[in-house]
Write a protein that holds these residues in place. Structure first.
Motif, PDB file in Angstrom:
ATOM      1  N   MET A   1       0.854  -1.166   0.000  1.00 53.37           N
ATOM      2  CA  MET A   1       0.000   0.000   0.000  1.00 53.37           C
ATOM      3  C   MET A   1       0.901   1.230   0.000  1.00 53.37           C
ATOM      4  SD  MET A   1      -3.034   0.938   2.647  1.00 53.37           S
ATOM      5  CE  MET A   1      -3.647  -0.707   2.442  1.00 53.37           C
ATOM      6  N   ALA A   2       0.580   2.183  -0.828  1.00 51.23           N
ATOM      7  CA  ALA A   2       1.417   3.375  -0.946  1.00 51.23           C
ATOM      8  C   ALA A   2       1.176   4.373   0.180  1.00 51.23           C
ATOM      9  CB  ALA A   2       1.184   4.056  -2.292  1.00 51.23           C
ATOM     10  N   HIS A   3      -0.100   4.707   0.430  1.00 51.93           N
ATOM     11  CA  HIS A   3      -0.378   5.657   1.508  1.00 51.93           C
ATOM     12  C   HIS A   3      -1.847   5.582   1.929  1.00 51.93           C
ATOM     13  CE1 HIS A   3      -1.336   8.133  -2.087  1.00 51.93           C
ATOM     14  NE2 HIS A   3      -2.353   8.541  -1.323  1.00 51.93           N
ATOM     15  N   VAL A   4      -2.093   6.112   3.114  1.00 49.61           N
ATOM     16  CA  VAL A   4      -3.438   6.272   3.662  1.00 49.61           C
ATOM     17  C   VAL A   4      -3.500   7.689   4.205  1.00 49.61           C
ATOM     18  CG1 VAL A   4      -5.027   5.561   5.493  1.00 49.61           C
ATOM     19  CG2 VAL A   4      -3.676   3.838   4.289  1.00 49.61           C
ATOM     20  N   VAL A   5      -4.626   8.376   3.956  1.00 51.12           N
ATOM     21  CA  VAL A   5      -4.841   9.694   4.533  1.00 51.12           C
ATOM     22  C   VAL A   5      -6.107   9.611   5.386  1.00 51.12           C
ATOM     23  CG1 VAL A   5      -5.283  12.138   4.093  1.00 51.12           C
ATOM     24  CG2 VAL A   5      -3.710  10.876   2.613  1.00 51.12           C
ATOM     25  N   LEU A   6      -5.985   9.989   6.646  1.00 45.98           N
ATOM     26  CA  LEU A   6      -7.106   9.982   7.577  1.00 45.98           C
ATOM     27  C   LEU A   6      -7.674  11.387   7.706  1.00 45.98           C
ATOM     28  CD1 LEU A   6      -5.485   7.831  10.418  1.00 45.98           C
ATOM     29  CD2 LEU A   6      -7.036   7.045   8.598  1.00 45.98           C
TER      30      LEU A   6
ATOM     31  N   ARG B   1      -9.309   3.604  15.376  1.00 46.65           N
ATOM     32  CA  ARG B   1      -8.568   2.495  15.976  1.00 46.65           C
ATOM     33  C   ARG B   1      -7.292   2.212  15.194  1.00 46.65           C
ATOM     34  NH1 ARG B   1     -12.456  -1.718  19.039  1.00 46.65           N
ATOM     35  NH2 ARG B   1     -13.338  -0.119  20.386  1.00 46.65           N
ATOM     36  N   LEU B   2      -6.201   2.112  15.959  1.00 42.94           N
ATOM     37  CA  LEU B   2      -4.880   1.836  15.411  1.00 42.94           C
ATOM     38  C   LEU B   2      -4.336   0.590  16.090  1.00 42.94           C
ATOM     39  CD1 LEU B   2      -3.498   5.465  15.676  1.00 42.94           C
ATOM     40  CD2 LEU B   2      -4.426   4.362  13.624  1.00 42.94           C
TER      41      LEU B   2
ATOM     42  N   HIS C   1     -10.148  -0.255  10.956  1.00 48.63           N
ATOM     43  CA  HIS C   1      -8.987   0.136  11.751  1.00 48.63           C
ATOM     44  C   HIS C   1      -7.768   0.088  10.851  1.00 48.63           C
ATOM     45  CE1 HIS C   1      -8.378  -4.257  12.162  1.00 48.63           C
ATOM     46  NE2 HIS C   1      -7.140  -3.990  12.531  1.00 48.63           N
ATOM     47  N   LEU C   2      -6.689   0.654  11.323  1.00 46.76           N
ATOM     48  CA  LEU C   2      -5.440   0.698  10.578  1.00 46.76           C
ATOM     49  C   LEU C   2      -4.385  -0.017  11.399  1.00 46.76           C
ATOM     50  CD1 LEU C   2      -3.894   1.904   8.134  1.00 46.76           C
ATOM     51  CD2 LEU C   2      -3.493   3.926   9.528  1.00 46.76           C
ATOM     52  N   CYS C   3      -3.636  -0.918  10.769  1.00 50.09           N
ATOM     53  CA  CYS C   3      -2.629  -1.691  11.495  1.00 50.09           C
ATOM     54  C   CYS C   3      -1.241  -1.454  10.905  1.00 50.09           C
ATOM     55  CB  CYS C   3      -2.980  -3.179  11.431  1.00 50.09           C
ATOM     56  SG  CYS C   3      -1.830  -4.220  12.372  1.00 50.09           S
ATOM     57  N   PHE C   4      -0.283  -1.199  11.777  1.00 51.38           N
ATOM     58  CA  PHE C   4       1.124  -1.076  11.404  1.00 51.38           C
ATOM     59  C   PHE C   4       1.841  -2.350  11.826  1.00 51.38           C
ATOM     60  CE2 PHE C   4      -0.338   3.241  12.136  1.00 51.38           C
ATOM     61  CZ  PHE C   4       0.196   3.941  11.064  1.00 51.38           C
ATOM     62  N   ARG C   5       2.786  -2.814  11.012  1.00 53.58           N
ATOM     63  CA  ARG C   5       3.554  -4.010  11.323  1.00 53.58           C
ATOM     64  C   ARG C   5       4.841  -3.616  12.031  1.00 53.58           C
ATOM     65  NH1 ARG C   5       3.203  -9.037   8.826  1.00 53.58           N
ATOM     66  NH2 ARG C   5       1.038  -8.569   9.232  1.00 53.58           N
ATOM     67  N   ALA C   6       5.112  -4.243  13.157  1.00 49.71           N
ATOM     68  CA  ALA C   6       6.346  -4.012  13.917  1.00 49.71           C
ATOM     69  C   ALA C   6       7.380  -5.072  13.546  1.00 49.71           C
ATOM     70  CB  ALA C   6       6.050  -4.076  15.416  1.00 49.71           C
TER      71      ALA C   6
END
Length: 134
Positions: free
Chosen positions: A1-6, A119-120, A69-74
């Protein structure tokens, strides 16, 4: 995914929140304007912009059409714990503290809300996760 704008209700509060969270996650601010904040890291980016005035003060509703929700991978399990500590410091509502989950082998995540209630999630899945046998 290139980008998300909230789209956010209170840009000032969201800018302060994401201004600490995104660099902590390794995203670097590249646009920091009066009505747009945009950070890039790795192969993706996240931006925030203010809602139209008619929607000021509204809160995110998770089950409404659109974003769930939006999820970031650690990279590491410990990174999930570190994000949890930062979210607590930022005053985020913690939906669930770091915990193991059933979605993939080794799945470990924390779930919290930004100032608008968006939610993140930050998760860690070791190796290739569900793609290990693909």
């Amino acid at each position: 995914m290139a980008h998300v704008v909230l789209t956010v209700s209170d840009f000032k509060a969201a800018r302060a929140f994401y201004g600490e969270l995104l660099p902590f996650l390794g995203l670097r601010p590249v646009i920091d304007a009066d009505e747009f904040f945009y950070c890039v890291g790795g192969r993706t980016a996240l931006g925030i912009s203010p809602a139209e005035p008619a929607h000021a003060g509204e809160r995110f509703v998770q089950r409404r059409i659109g974003l769930h929700h939006l999820c970031f991978r650690a990279r590491e399990r410990a990174d999930v714990d570190a994000v949890h500590a930062l979210a607590c410091k930022l005053g985020a509502t913690i939906v669930h503290e770091p915990e193991d989950g059933p979605w993939a082998p080794g799945y470990y995540s924390v779930l919290f809300e930004d100032p608008d209630g968006i939610r993140l999630e930050v998760n860690h899945v070791p190796g290739k996760g569900l793609l290990a046998n693909a």
